[in-house]
Design a protein around this motif. Structure first.
Motif, short mmCIF file in Angstrom:
data_model
loop_
_atom_site.label_atom_id
_atom_site.label_comp_id
_atom_site.label_asym_id
_atom_site.label_seq_id
_atom_site.Cartn_x
_atom_site.Cartn_y
_atom_site.Cartn_z
N UNK A 22 -5.88 -7.73 -11.82
CA UNK A 22 -5.85 -6.27 -11.84
C UNK A 22 -5.91 -5.81 -13.28
N UNK A 23 -6.66 -4.76 -13.53
CA UNK A 23 -6.71 -4.19 -14.87
C UNK A 23 -5.55 -3.22 -15.05
N UNK A 24 -5.18 -2.97 -16.29
CA UNK A 24 -4.06 -2.06 -16.56
C UNK A 24 -4.35 -0.66 -16.02
N UNK A 25 -5.59 -0.25 -16.04
CA UNK A 25 -5.95 1.08 -15.52
C UNK A 25 -5.64 1.19 -14.04
N UNK A 26 -5.86 0.11 -13.31
CA UNK A 26 -5.58 0.12 -11.87
C UNK A 26 -4.08 0.23 -11.62
N UNK A 27 -3.27 -0.48 -12.41
CA UNK A 27 -1.82 -0.40 -12.25
C UNK A 27 -1.33 1.00 -12.60
N UNK A 28 -1.88 1.60 -13.65
CA UNK A 28 -1.50 2.97 -14.00
C UNK A 28 -1.82 3.92 -12.86
N UNK A 40 -1.90 3.17 -9.64
CA UNK A 40 -0.88 2.95 -8.61
C UNK A 40 0.38 3.75 -8.95
N UNK A 41 0.80 3.67 -10.19
CA UNK A 41 2.04 4.33 -10.62
C UNK A 41 1.89 5.84 -10.61
N UNK A 65 5.52 -4.86 -7.83
CA UNK A 65 5.23 -5.29 -9.20
C UNK A 65 6.31 -6.28 -9.63
N UNK A 66 5.90 -7.50 -9.94
CA UNK A 66 6.84 -8.57 -10.25
C UNK A 66 6.73 -8.99 -11.72
N UNK A 67 7.85 -8.93 -12.43
CA UNK A 67 7.94 -9.42 -13.81
C UNK A 67 8.39 -10.87 -13.74
N UNK A 93 -0.18 5.92 3.30
CA UNK A 93 -1.60 6.07 3.01
C UNK A 93 -1.83 6.49 1.56
N UNK A 94 -2.93 6.04 1.00
CA UNK A 94 -3.32 6.48 -0.34
C UNK A 94 -3.83 7.91 -0.23
N UNK A 95 -3.71 8.69 -1.29
CA UNK A 95 -4.23 10.06 -1.26
C UNK A 95 -5.70 10.09 -0.87
N UNK A 96 -6.04 10.86 0.16
CA UNK A 96 -7.43 10.98 0.59
C UNK A 96 -7.89 9.95 1.59
N UNK A 97 -7.01 9.05 2.01
CA UNK A 97 -7.40 7.96 2.91
C UNK A 97 -7.55 8.45 4.35
N UNK A 98 -8.63 8.04 5.01
CA UNK A 98 -8.84 8.34 6.41
C UNK A 98 -8.44 7.11 7.23
N UNK A 99 -7.88 7.32 8.40
CA UNK A 99 -7.48 6.18 9.23
C UNK A 99 -8.71 5.46 9.77
#
Length: 230
Positions: free
Chosen positions: A13-19, A21-22, A30-32, A125-131
């Motif tokens: 995962x790229x840092x942009x993707x984690x940002x 998510x947050x 998220x595991x340290x 659901x993620x914002x904008x997700x259709x079932x």
């Protein structure tokens, strides 16, 4: 990507993707993996402390939902930890590319103090997700005020598209907005949901009413399709 995952190959995962998510409050784990003493000096907000040496014994602490996105990070790429979690059936596991060093380099903030050791995962659901069911209804019956937008590349679409869908590759969306009517809701899909969500973001920003399919979809040359959860 589905075949790559199925083979157990490393996913990063790229840092942009984690940002993302947050910032969008998308449910994830998220595991340290660093030792607790090192981690408390600076960790990514929301992380759970499970050092690599303790990971094998922590299986029961992970969520029952095996589709949960699990992101592992350390100060180096920990392939063994990834292999362990994947072996438990968590198919959406990834390793943060570049670890905490990359996170800091890309402007990610760090928190200090004692990390929690309890995983709390509440899927939503993620914002904008259709079932999936609503998407199937649209694909089978069609709805006058909705359009299915296939955002896969042209060569992928040539191998099969859902009947009535429009193909505009995700990377071309911003340059081809005029081809999409604003008086209809647009439902974007790709193969795994990643490009569809990117198209959703672009169209939302441009003022369109839009949703996206966050699932794996395979379409044959006759337009028949199969959808499965990620």
């Amino acid at each position: 990507m589905p075949a790559w995952k199925k083979s157990g190959n490393l996913i990063v995962s790229e840092t942009a993707a984690l940002k993302d998510f947050i910032n969008k409050d998308i449910a994830h784990v998220l595991i340290d993996l660093r030792d607790a003493e090192t981690a408390k000096e600076g960790f990514i907000q929301g992380a759970v402390s499970i050092p690599t040496k303790d990971l094998a014994a922590a299986k029961d602490r992970f969520p029952a939902d095996k589709s949960a996105p699990v992101i592992l990070y350390s100060d180096k790429e920990d392939v063994s930890a990834y292999a362990t979690v994947i072996s438990w059936g968590y198919k959406n596991t990834s390793v943060l590319n570049g670890g905490i060093t990359a996170w800091e380099k890309d402007g990610g903030k760090l928190a200090k103090g004692k990390l929690t050791t309890t995983i709390s995962y509440v899927p939503k659901p993620r914002p904008g997700e259709i079932s999936i069911e609503d998407f199937k209804t649209l694909a089978e019956k069609g709805v006058p005020d909705k359009i299915i937008l296939d955002v896969r590349d042209k060569d992928e679409a040539m191998n099969g598209m859902i009947k009535g869908a429009i193909n505009i590759p995700a990377g071309e969306i911003k340059d081809r907005l005029r081809e999409l009517p604003k008086n209809k809701e647009i439902i974007a899909h790709c193969t795994t949901g990643i490009r569809a969500e990117s198209a959703y973001d672009d169209l939302k920003e441009a003022g369109y009413k839009v949703k996206f399919l966050n699932a794996i979809i395979q379409i044959d040359k006759d337009g028949k399709y199969e959808i499965t959860n990620k």
